[in-house]
Scaffold this motif. Structure first.
Motif, mmCIF file in Angstrom:
data_model
loop_
_atom_site.group_PDB
_atom_site.id
_atom_site.type_symbol
_atom_site.label_atom_id
_atom_site.label_comp_id
_atom_site.label_asym_id
_atom_site.label_seq_id
_atom_site.Cartn_x
_atom_site.Cartn_y
_atom_site.Cartn_z
ATOM 1 N N ASP A 134 7.440 -15.869 -6.761
ATOM 2 C CA ASP A 134 6.167 -16.917 -6.500
ATOM 3 C C ASP A 134 5.022 -16.073 -5.820
ATOM 4 N N TRP A 135 4.697 -14.761 -6.319
ATOM 5 C CA TRP A 135 3.837 -13.713 -5.853
ATOM 6 C C TRP A 135 3.028 -13.290 -7.060
ATOM 7 N N PRO A 136 2.047 -13.926 -7.410
ATOM 8 C CA PRO A 136 1.448 -13.418 -8.506
ATOM 9 C C PRO A 136 0.126 -12.656 -7.934
ATOM 10 N N LEU A 137 -0.022 -11.513 -8.574
ATOM 11 C CA LEU A 137 -1.038 -10.332 -8.106
ATOM 12 C C LEU A 137 -2.002 -10.183 -9.534
ATOM 13 N N ILE A 138 -3.304 -9.741 -9.092
ATOM 14 C CA ILE A 138 -4.017 -9.180 -10.116
ATOM 15 C C ILE A 138 -3.843 -7.871 -10.278
ATOM 16 N N LEU A 139 -3.450 -7.524 -11.677
ATOM 17 C CA LEU A 139 -3.018 -6.081 -11.723
ATOM 18 C C LEU A 139 -4.206 -5.575 -12.666
ATOM 19 N N ARG A 140 -4.601 -4.348 -12.147
ATOM 20 C CA ARG A 140 -5.712 -3.331 -12.708
ATOM 21 C C ARG A 140 -5.272 -2.039 -13.220
ATOM 22 N N SER A 141 -6.005 -1.690 -14.218
ATOM 23 C CA SER A 141 -5.855 -0.177 -14.840
ATOM 24 C C SER A 141 -6.844 0.614 -14.155
ATOM 25 N N ALA A 142 -6.856 1.868 -14.383
ATOM 26 C CA ALA A 142 -7.883 2.787 -14.062
ATOM 27 C C ALA A 142 -9.030 2.456 -14.457
ATOM 28 N N ASP A 143 -9.305 1.926 -15.724
ATOM 29 C CA ASP A 143 -10.604 1.656 -16.200
ATOM 30 C C ASP A 143 -11.126 0.598 -15.510
ATOM 31 N N ASP A 144 -10.187 -0.443 -15.200
ATOM 32 C CA ASP A 144 -10.498 -1.608 -14.153
ATOM 33 C C ASP A 144 -11.331 -1.108 -13.035
ATOM 34 N N MET A 145 -10.599 -0.127 -12.388
ATOM 35 C CA MET A 145 -11.145 0.335 -10.953
ATOM 36 C C MET A 145 -12.496 1.018 -11.349
ATOM 37 N N TRP A 146 -12.499 1.900 -12.223
ATOM 38 C CA TRP A 146 -13.902 2.350 -12.436
ATOM 39 C C TRP A 146 -14.854 1.422 -12.598
ATOM 40 N N ASP A 147 -14.606 0.251 -13.471
ATOM 41 C CA ASP A 147 -15.515 -0.886 -13.852
ATOM 42 C C ASP A 147 -16.262 -1.627 -12.580
ATOM 43 N N ILE A 148 -15.055 -1.844 -11.447
ATOM 44 C CA ILE A 148 -15.647 -2.426 -10.046
ATOM 45 C C ILE A 148 -16.483 -1.337 -9.595
ATOM 46 N N ILE A 149 -16.084 -0.052 -9.232
ATOM 47 C CA ILE A 149 -16.851 0.846 -8.763
ATOM 48 C C ILE A 149 -18.299 1.077 -9.285
ATOM 49 N N ASN A 150 -18.494 1.092 -10.625
ATOM 50 C CA ASN A 150 -19.659 1.195 -11.301
ATOM 51 C C ASN A 150 -20.769 -0.008 -11.171
ATOM 52 N N ALA A 151 -19.902 -1.175 -11.258
ATOM 53 C CA ALA A 151 -20.722 -2.370 -10.988
ATOM 54 C C ALA A 151 -21.056 -2.678 -9.709
ATOM 55 N N ALA A 152 -20.378 -2.156 -8.806
ATOM 56 C CA ALA A 152 -20.736 -2.109 -7.284
ATOM 57 C C ALA A 152 -21.671 -1.157 -6.753
ATOM 58 N N LEU A 153 -21.793 -0.303 -7.382
ATOM 59 C CA LEU A 153 -22.555 1.070 -6.873
ATOM 60 C C LEU A 153 -23.766 1.383 -7.712
ATOM 61 N N GLY A 154 -23.524 1.150 -9.026
ATOM 62 C CA GLY A 154 -24.442 1.575 -9.981
ATOM 63 C C GLY A 154 -25.238 2.982 -9.788
ATOM 64 N N ARG A 155 -26.311 3.286 -9.603
ATOM 65 C CA ARG A 155 -26.927 4.272 -9.360
ATOM 66 C C ARG A 155 -27.226 4.944 -8.121
ATOM 67 N N SER A 156 -26.328 4.378 -7.160
ATOM 68 C CA SER A 156 -26.641 4.851 -5.787
ATOM 69 C C SER A 156 -25.688 6.240 -5.806
ATOM 70 N N SER A 157 -26.119 7.052 -4.543
ATOM 71 C CA SER A 157 -25.550 8.380 -4.467
ATOM 72 C C SER A 157 -23.968 7.997 -3.856
ATOM 73 N N PHE A 158 -23.251 8.492 -4.954
ATOM 74 C CA PHE A 158 -21.612 8.466 -4.553
ATOM 75 C C PHE A 158 -21.100 9.295 -5.318
ATOM 76 N N GLU A 159 -19.939 9.929 -4.887
ATOM 77 C CA GLU A 159 -18.988 10.635 -5.554
ATOM 78 C C GLU A 159 -17.589 9.683 -5.690
ATOM 79 N N ALA A 160 -16.750 9.485 -6.850
ATOM 80 C CA ALA A 160 -15.789 8.787 -6.891
ATOM 81 C C ALA A 160 -14.823 9.453 -7.821
ATOM 82 N N HIS A 161 -13.554 8.848 -7.480
ATOM 83 C CA HIS A 161 -12.166 9.478 -7.850
ATOM 84 C C HIS A 161 -11.370 8.200 -7.990
ATOM 85 N N VAL A 162 -10.655 8.078 -9.368
ATOM 86 C CA VAL A 162 -9.733 7.219 -9.405
ATOM 87 C C VAL A 162 -8.429 7.855 -9.832
ATOM 88 N N TYR A 163 -7.231 7.511 -9.266
ATOM 89 C CA TYR A 163 -5.965 8.126 -9.590
ATOM 90 C C TYR A 163 -4.856 7.175 -9.319
#
Length: 348
Positions: A302-331
């Motif tokens: 009885d333990w549901p989770l929201i599972l994500r892929s690397a693409d999903d993680m990039w989607d969150i990062i890009n949607a959150a930060l847009g054009r701000s100054s940052f470096e990102a890595h997904v692994y």
């Protein structure tokens, strides 16, 4: 199970089955009655085979391994709305009487603190001494099942995540003198037990934020006299800037995103980055959509989770930060059961 009145869940942290279902996108889907009938029959066969194996006293590990694998395949084949109809059927099957003897499964189902994935549950798959009594008090069959569930790939990944967090804190301390660290939804902060930087007093402060008062009290007790301090707080509070936390060289959320819908995950990342100093880093983790224990976790634990892929993680990062100054890595972690996103804030 009702929520412990001491734990005020804010619905931004979807850590109960009820809240997960409330926000699930499957509620308005039309269910194909023929598919539901056929999949119900398939599920019944899967569960009956496992039940018969237990009745014949077959070795527990292969029985649970086959059951989890078959549930995983079924979950991936059916429409999400159909799967939600199958979950309670599995939970009501008589094979659950065997599986609930596993201390890991039992804790997840009973939810002693009123919500899913609490710090006590993590202690069980960490094999932490704090969980020794829960394991020792289980039946022989329960301990045999636990020998499998605690070594499943998702559990191994969870222990690796704890070690990755400790290493990341230590790397921050090597990079920054008197580093400041924030753990969002810190649980029992077991990674701190493995931190060389904390042991050698190289940190200025390590703040743990959690909505569970039991977790907060445990951390403050276990790490009294160190740079660690736990505070009670929620995702809603972070989004509302309700806490005067200051800024940090490292901010991380290790298990929280497993419960957050995309929109809230994006907003939390935006706010968390405000707490990161220039040149500092943010790390967040999510169980990946490649895990094979998902069917077992959603049914018998009885333990549901929201599972994500690397693409999903990039989607969150890009949607959150847009054009701000940052470096990102997904692994991915070593067995790809957990995916990580690390963001470095630009220097001013």
């Amino acid at each position: 199970m009702p929520i412990d009145p001491k734990v005020q869940l804010d619905e931004y942290s979807l850590v109960t089955t009820r809240l997960m279902k409330k926000h699930a996108p499957t509620s308005e889907e039309t269910i194909d009655t023929n598919e539901l009938r056929d999949r119900t029959a398939q599920l019944a066969l899967i569960l009956d085979l496992a039940h018969q194996a237990f009745m014949r006293h077959k070795p527990a590990a292969p029985v649970v391994h086959r059951l989890a694998g078959r549930l995983h395949k079924l979950r991936r084949r059916v429409a999400p709305a159909v799967w939600q109809k199958l979950v309670p059927l599995a939970q009501q099957h008589r094979v659950a009487e065997y599986l609930i003897q596993d201390p890991f499964t039992r804790w997840s189902v009973e939810k002693p603190r009123g919500y899913s994935g609490d710090a006590g549950l993590l202690d069980i798959y960490y094999k932490h001494p704090a969980a020794d009594d829960a394991v020792a008090s289980s039946t022989l069959l329960g301990r045999q099942i636990y020998a499998y569930t605690s070594e499943a790939a998702s559990s191994v990944a969870g222990r690796e995540r704890r070690d990755i967090l400790a290493r990341t804190v230590d790397e921050t301390a090597r990079r920054v003198e008197k580093a400041e660290v924030l753990a969002i939804a810190c649980g029992h902060l077991r990674e701190a037990e493995r931190s060389d930087a904390l042991a050698k007093r190289k940190l200025q402060r390590w703040v743990g934020l959690d909505q569970d008062p039991i977790s907060v009290a445990t951390v403050n007790h276990d790490f009294a006299g160190t740079a660690v301090e736990a505070l009670q707080g929620s995702v809603r509070g972070i989004l509302r800037r309700a806490y005067a936390l200051g800024t940090f060289d490292l901010v991380y959320a290790s298990g929280l995103y497993d419960y957050l819908p995309r929109a809230i995950g994006v907003r939390l990342l935006q706010r968390a980055m405000e707490l990161v100093k220039p040149g500092g880093e943010l790390l967040f983790a999510n169980f990946s959509d490649e895990i094979t224990t998902d069917g077992y976790m959603e049914t018998f634990m009885d333990w549901p989770l929201i599972l994500r892929s690397a693409d999903d993680m990039w989607d969150i990062i890009n949607a959150a930060l847009g054009r701000s100054s940052f470096e990102a890595h997904v692994y991915y972690g070593s067995n790809r059961n957990i995916v990580y996103g690390k963001v470095r804030k630009g220097d001013l």
